[in-house]
Write a protein that holds these residues in place. Structure first.
Motif, PDB file in Angstrom:
ATOM      1  N   LEU A   7      25.464  -6.250  13.112  1.00 22.52           N
ATOM      2  CA  LEU A   7      25.353  -6.309  11.665  1.00 22.52           C
ATOM      3  C   LEU A   7      25.908  -7.650  11.238  1.00 22.52           C
ATOM      4  O   LEU A   7      26.939  -8.084  11.767  1.00 22.52           O
ATOM      5  N   PRO A   8      25.217  -8.329  10.285  1.00 23.96           N
ATOM      6  CA  PRO A   8      24.009  -7.903   9.581  1.00 23.96           C
ATOM      7  C   PRO A   8      22.781  -7.878  10.497  1.00 23.96           C
ATOM      8  O   PRO A   8      22.787  -8.475  11.586  1.00 23.96           O
ATOM      9  N   GLU A   9      21.747  -7.207  10.039  1.00 23.79           N
ATOM     10  CA  GLU A   9      20.535  -7.058  10.826  1.00 23.79           C
ATOM     11  C   GLU A   9      19.928  -8.401  11.206  1.00 23.79           C
ATOM     12  O   GLU A   9      19.354  -8.554  12.292  1.00 23.79           O
ATOM     13  N   ARG A  10      20.080  -9.395  10.357  1.00 23.90           N
ATOM     14  CA  ARG A  10      19.520 -10.727  10.612  1.00 23.90           C
ATOM     15  C   ARG A  10      20.052 -11.321  11.923  1.00 23.90           C
ATOM     16  O   ARG A  10      19.344 -12.063  12.615  1.00 23.90           O
ATOM     17  N   LEU A  27      24.057 -18.578  13.687  1.00 28.20           N
ATOM     18  CA  LEU A  27      25.072 -17.530  13.654  1.00 28.20           C
ATOM     19  C   LEU A  27      26.284 -17.956  12.830  1.00 28.20           C
ATOM     20  O   LEU A  27      26.848 -17.160  12.069  1.00 28.20           O
ATOM     21  N   ASN A  28      26.689 -19.216  12.985  1.00 30.76           N
ATOM     22  CA  ASN A  28      27.808 -19.727  12.185  1.00 30.76           C
ATOM     23  C   ASN A  28      27.519 -19.600  10.702  1.00 30.76           C
ATOM     24  O   ASN A  28      28.377 -19.198   9.913  1.00 30.76           O
ATOM     25  N   THR A  29      26.314 -19.973  10.308  1.00 28.88           N
ATOM     26  CA  THR A  29      25.917 -19.893   8.899  1.00 28.88           C
ATOM     27  C   THR A  29      25.909 -18.447   8.423  1.00 28.88           C
ATOM     28  O   THR A  29      26.378 -18.126   7.325  1.00 28.88           O
ATOM     29  N   LEU A  30      25.397 -17.564   9.263  1.00 32.08           N
ATOM     30  CA  LEU A  30      25.267 -16.150   8.904  1.00 32.08           C
ATOM     31  C   LEU A  30      26.624 -15.491   8.675  1.00 32.08           C
ATOM     32  O   LEU A  30      26.804 -14.685   7.746  1.00 32.08           O
ATOM     33  N   TYR A  31      27.613 -15.852   9.519  1.00 29.76           N
ATOM     34  CA  TYR A  31      28.915 -15.196   9.445  1.00 29.76           C
ATOM     35  C   TYR A  31      29.969 -15.996   8.671  1.00 29.76           C
ATOM     36  O   TYR A  31      31.121 -15.554   8.571  1.00 29.76           O
ATOM     37  N   ALA A  32      29.572 -17.120   8.104  1.00 30.60           N
ATOM     38  CA  ALA A  32      30.543 -17.994   7.433  1.00 30.60           C
ATOM     39  C   ALA A  32      31.304 -17.263   6.332  1.00 30.60           C
ATOM     40  O   ALA A  32      32.509 -17.472   6.149  1.00 30.60           O
ATOM     41  N   HIS A  33      30.620 -16.423   5.574  1.00 27.35           N
ATOM     42  CA  HIS A  33      31.272 -15.713   4.469  1.00 27.35           C
ATOM     43  C   HIS A  33      31.016 -14.212   4.566  1.00 27.35           C
ATOM     44  O   HIS A  33      30.987 -13.513   3.549  1.00 27.35           O
ATOM     45  N   TYR A  34      30.842 -13.723   5.791  1.00 24.11           N
ATOM     46  CA  TYR A  34      30.523 -12.313   6.009  1.00 24.11           C
ATOM     47  C   TYR A  34      31.815 -11.544   6.257  1.00 24.11           C
ATOM     48  O   TYR A  34      32.452 -11.690   7.295  1.00 24.11           O
ATOM     49  N   GLY A  35      32.199 -10.725   5.287  1.00 21.04           N
ATOM     50  CA  GLY A  35      33.462 -10.008   5.384  1.00 21.04           C
ATOM     51  C   GLY A  35      33.286  -8.513   5.562  1.00 21.04           C
ATOM     52  O   GLY A  35      32.176  -8.004   5.761  1.00 21.04           O
ATOM     53  N   LYS A  36      34.397  -7.801   5.455  1.00 20.04           N
ATOM     54  CA  LYS A  36      34.368  -6.360   5.669  1.00 20.04           C
ATOM     55  C   LYS A  36      33.521  -5.643   4.623  1.00 20.04           C
ATOM     56  O   LYS A  36      32.808  -4.681   4.955  1.00 20.04           O
ATOM     57  N   ASP A  38      30.879  -6.782   3.148  1.00 20.01           N
ATOM     58  CA  ASP A  38      29.481  -7.006   3.524  1.00 20.01           C
ATOM     59  C   ASP A  38      29.087  -6.090   4.678  1.00 20.01           C
ATOM     60  O   ASP A  38      27.979  -5.527   4.695  1.00 20.01           O
ATOM     61  N   PHE A  39      29.987  -5.917   5.637  1.00 18.67           N
ATOM     62  CA  PHE A  39      29.718  -5.048   6.779  1.00 18.67           C
ATOM     63  C   PHE A  39      29.458  -3.617   6.310  1.00 18.67           C
ATOM     64  O   PHE A  39      28.479  -2.982   6.725  1.00 18.67           O
ATOM     65  N   PHE A  40      30.313  -3.100   5.438  1.00 16.53           N
ATOM     66  CA  PHE A  40      30.149  -1.723   4.987  1.00 16.53           C
ATOM     67  C   PHE A  40      28.882  -1.555   4.142  1.00 16.53           C
ATOM     68  O   PHE A  40      28.211  -0.515   4.211  1.00 16.53           O
ATOM     69  N   LYS A  41      28.546  -2.575   3.367  1.00 17.63           N
ATOM     70  CA  LYS A  41      27.301  -2.520   2.602  1.00 17.63           C
ATOM     71  C   LYS A  41      26.104  -2.399   3.539  1.00 17.63           C
ATOM     72  O   LYS A  41      25.195  -1.581   3.320  1.00 17.63           O
ATOM     73  N   ASP A  42      26.105  -3.199   4.610  1.00 15.26           N
ATOM     74  CA  ASP A  42      25.018  -3.125   5.590  1.00 15.26           C
ATOM     75  C   ASP A  42      25.056  -1.811   6.364  1.00 15.26           C
ATOM     76  O   ASP A  42      24.010  -1.241   6.691  1.00 15.26           O
TER      77      ASP A  42
END
Length: 249
Positions: A7-10, A27-36, A38-42
């Motif tokens: 997660l995220p699916e992308r 991957l760096n771009t995808l997870y740069a601002h991906y927090g908890k 965002d994880f729960f939303k996905d």
């Protein structure tokens, strides 16, 4: 959506072309601002399309969710739990998920696929339980000794949870292989990110623990490590057989 590994699916789409030189950057771009959050939303968008326990699929997202569950149960952050338990149980004092500036300078340079340009470290996942744990080789030797001591926690982690056939089952994040002519019953786990891969084997037959790590990550890296491990075990088995013959004389 139906959950796959990440997660995220992308992230799963990005990793489909793992050896592409653009993969680490994406991957760096995808997870740069991906927090908890965002994880729960996905996670709420995930649909379970099969009966629980029917099929097995490896899930890095599941590893992250496990870290959240541990934080909730023990009312502490995952890194503190990890360092506290392995510090007490295995004397591993140097384990880290997040590195200070001085510690980051000691992180080995890594290379992705056949790209000669060094690759940036794996992006930080929300909990860091999947792909973000760092340790030195001496610390990993302590971990091997902890596994081989086979205390109650290790025994439980090695217990088969899903059995596929007489030769292969899954424990708590362990692949359990039975019937290997040389290794007997052993436990193994492979880990990889776009700059490094590692393998760990616990082989009780020889009271043997193997940890192998490389600072290159490509589509043939895991096979090369498996071949190196097989060669090592063959040599140990031959030595053991010779020692047995000597004793019997």
């Amino acid at each position: 959506m139906t959950v796959r590994n990440m997660l995220p699916e992308r992230a799963n789409t990005v990793l489909e072309d793992f050896t592409d030189h653009r993969t680490p950057r994406e991957l760096n771009t995808l997870y740069a601002h991906y927090g908890k959050a965002d994880f729960f939303k996905d996670l709420h968008a995930v649909e379970i399309d099969r009966a629980p326990g029917k099929d097995y699929a490896y899930s890095s997202a599941g590893t992250e969710l496990t870290a959240h569950i541990l934080e909730t149960v023990y009312n502490s952050d995952y890194e503190s739990l990890l360092r506290g338990f392995l510090g007490d149980s295995a004397a591993m004092t140097g384990l880290r998920i997040r590195l200070s500036d001085s510690e980051a300078s000691r992180l080995a340079v890594g290379y992705h696929s056949d790209n000669p340009i060094p690759t940036t470290p794996m992006p930080q996942l929300p909990w860091g339980a999947s792909g973000n744990v760092k340790a030195t080789v001496p610390e990993m030797v302590k971990y091997l000794r902890f596994q081989l001591a086979n205390g109650p926690v290790v025994k439980e982690s090695h217990r088969p949870l899903v059995t596929f056939d007489s030769e292969f089952s899954i424990g708590y994040f362990w692949n359990i292989v039975s019937g290997d002519r040389l290794k007997g019953v052993y436990h193994a786990h492979h880990g990889g990110v776009p700059r490094s891969q590692c393998y760990i084997y616990i082989v009780p037959k020889y009271d043997l623990g193997i940890f192998i790590i490389t600072n290159q990550s490509g589509d043939q890296t895991a096979r090369a490590m498996e071949a190196a491990i097989d060669t090592l075990v063959e040599k140990i088995a031959a030595r053991e057989a010779l020692a047995g013959n000597d004793v019997s004389r």
